[in-house]
Structure formats: C-alpha cells, structure tokens
Design an enzyme around this catalytic site. Structure first.
Site, short mmCIF file in Angstrom:
data_model
loop_
_atom_site.label_atom_id
_atom_site.label_comp_id
_atom_site.label_asym_id
_atom_site.label_seq_id
_atom_site.Cartn_x
_atom_site.Cartn_y
_atom_site.Cartn_z
N GLY A 35 5.63 1.27 -2.23
CA GLY A 35 5.42 1.32 -3.67
C GLY A 35 5.98 2.56 -4.33
O GLY A 35 5.46 3.01 -5.35
N GLU A 36 7.07 3.11 -3.78
CA GLU A 36 7.60 4.37 -4.33
C GLU A 36 8.11 4.20 -5.76
O GLU A 36 7.98 5.10 -6.58
CB GLU A 36 8.72 4.93 -3.44
N ARG A 89 6.88 2.23 -8.05
CA ARG A 89 5.70 2.24 -8.91
C ARG A 89 5.13 3.64 -9.05
O ARG A 89 4.68 4.04 -10.13
CB ARG A 89 4.64 1.29 -8.33
N GLU A 127 7.98 -3.69 4.77
CA GLU A 127 7.72 -3.94 3.34
C GLU A 127 9.01 -3.83 2.54
O GLU A 127 9.27 -4.63 1.63
CB GLU A 127 6.69 -2.94 2.83
N ASN A 128 9.85 -2.86 2.88
CA ASN A 128 11.09 -2.67 2.14
C ASN A 128 12.12 -3.73 2.46
O ASN A 128 12.87 -4.16 1.58
CB ASN A 128 11.65 -1.28 2.41
#
Length: 299
Positions: free
Chosen positions: A94-95, A97, A128-129
């Site tokens: 979530g970077e 965000r 996730e990425n």
C-alpha cells in the site's frame, strides 16, 4: 439532512497499541487477537517504508490524483503493515496509498496489522505487487527473481503463490536477459513486452541494442520485430547453409506467369516463399466469370 459522521476505525485499538504494558510482539501475546488482522488507525509517522518494496518508481500525476481522492473520500482500502517494535511499524503493501495520504495532509491511516518475519514480509510484499495491474513487465520480472534469489522458490512454487502459469513466469524472467537499455525502454513504454520477447532470442547485446533502435525509430510492430530478428539469425548462417536454404526455393519467371494469365483470361498472381511453398491467386469479377474459370479447370 444531518451529515452521517464517519466512523473512526480502530481508535480504541490504537490506544491499546500505545500502552507500553500491552506491547504486542507475537500472536501469542495478551490482546494479540484484538490487534492482529484488525483495521487500526495508525499514525503515519509510526510507519516506515518497506525495504522489500519491488516498485521503484511512482507516477506523480497519478499519485496526486489519488491524494485528491483521499482528501474527499478518505482511504477506502487499508494498507498492510507488520509490527516491528513499540509503536513502530513497517509497510508490507500500500505504498501508493501511504504516499498519497501524506500528500493529502493526513496524520493517520487505516491499517491491517500483521506480525511477520522478514521472509514472510518479502513474500507478502512481492506477491501483492505482482498481482497489481499497474506494474511494468520489468518490475514484475524483478519481483519473480527476488522470490527465487531470496526465498528460494521454484517457478512451480511461485506459480502456486501468485496464481500464474509457470510459462508466464518464465517469459517474464527471460526479459531480465535483455540489455539494460532495452529493459529501460520497456519500463518507459517505448516498446512492449512482446517486442522484448522477440529481441531476447538474440544473445549479443550490441545486436539487441541495434534492433531496439530500429524498432523505436521506425515504430515497428511486434510481428515486424520478429521478422527483423529472423533476418538477423539468417545473416549469421554459414554460406553453405544459406545456399542450401536458398536451393529449397525456386522462381516463377514472367513467361510462366504469362501462360497462367493467357490460360485463365485473367491476371494470375503467383508467389513462392523461401521454402519453395507458394500460392496461385486467380481473380474473378462475377459469378459468370467464376463459373468460366471452373470450367477451364475441369476441362
């Protein structure tokens, strides 16, 4: 109409995390079940960037758009962090965000709390990425490579983790054999992954770079690139092999073409490829003309 007050997520739990007597470091600690896996409002200053983050560049315009959205609507999807120490967390995913929230002037952000070791954190961040739609092919390839190098996952194991075919993973990994200039070209959108997959069939990096320049300057399609690569390989064949390859084909001379035209009463097109295969095209202009040609063939 009375405005609906927005619910503050995890405010009570946030206070619990700040209590030194309730410093939770493992899932077995007291009150861990109230924290781990729950959405909690964390201070942005308490969260550090994940060093395992595979993404290295962020589109500033898109980041500003997300920041504007967050100002109006808040953070809709919580980020995921792992607890490092007392009131200290590390980002897992979530970077964008997180960065956009800082731009928007927020002091807190809704977060899922995880307790994970470094390997687990790396796997979670990379997987996730990889699942995101806005990563470029080289970023995805680098993420796969890190899972191989640092976690010792096989391509089969990665296939199970990320839900991709092993052949798909292999195709991404092959991109890392390209000259760095070409990898940058893919990341910057000058060429596509399809172009890269065609170029990778050339081992010599100087030759790769030469073909890359031709693709960009001439705006070549993937199919045209494949033809260019094929021509390059043919140019490397020994003279004897070139002669053998050429001897498999033949030429149809003008007199032979003319005889077809005279016989059918129409301009016949004859094409022959390098392997001696070809086709004869007989045009017709009406049903009556078509029937006339059929009679000639059957006569």
């Amino acid at each position: 109409m009375k405005a609906v007050k927005k619910q503050a997520l995890g405010r009570g739990l946030s206070a619990l995390l700040k209590d030194p007597e309730n410093d939770i470091k493992s899932v077995e600690d007291k009150n861990a079940d109230k924290v781990v896996g729950n959405i909690i409002e964390l201070e942005l200053d308490a969260i550090e960037i994940n060093p395992f983050q595979p993404r290295t560049s962020f589109n500033q315009e898109a980041l500003q758009e997300l920041s504007t959205s967050i100002k109006e609507l808040g953070v809709i999807q919580p980020i995921t962090v792992r607890k490092l120490d007392y009131n200290k967390y590390q980002l897992i995913s979530g970077e964008r965000r997180l960065r956009a929230s800082k731009l928007a002037g927020l002091t807190h952000i809704p977060s899922y709390i995880r307790i994970a070791n470094d390997n687990e954190s790396l796997v979670m961040a990379l997987v996730e990425n990889i699942q995101r739609h806005d990563l470029d092919p080289i970023e995805i390839a680098l993420s796969y490579q890190r899972l191989i190098d640092e976690i010792q996952l096989t391509q089969e194991q990665m296939s199970d983790r990320v839900g991709k075919k092993r052949s798909t993973i292999a195709n991404y990994l092959r991109l890392l054999k390209l000259d760095p200039i070409i990898q940058t070209g893919i990341r910057d959108g000058f060429i596509t992954m399809g172009h890269g997959r065609a170029i990778i069939n050339i081992e010599d990096h100087d030759a790769q770079a030469d073909i890359y320049q031709k693709i960009v300057s001439r705006n070549l399609s993937v199919r045209e690139t494949e033809a260019l690569v094929k021509s390059y390989h043919e140019s490397l064949l020994p003279t004897a092999e070139k002669s053998t390859a050429k001897s498999t084909s033949f030429e149809v001379n003008d007199d032979e073409k003319k005889s077809f035209t005279n016989f059918f009463g129409a301009k016949v097109d004859v094409k022959v490829d390098a392997k001696g295969k070809g086709k004869i095209t007989i045009p017709f202009h009406s049903e009556e003309d078509f029937n006339r040609i059929i009679k000639l063939i059957n006569s």
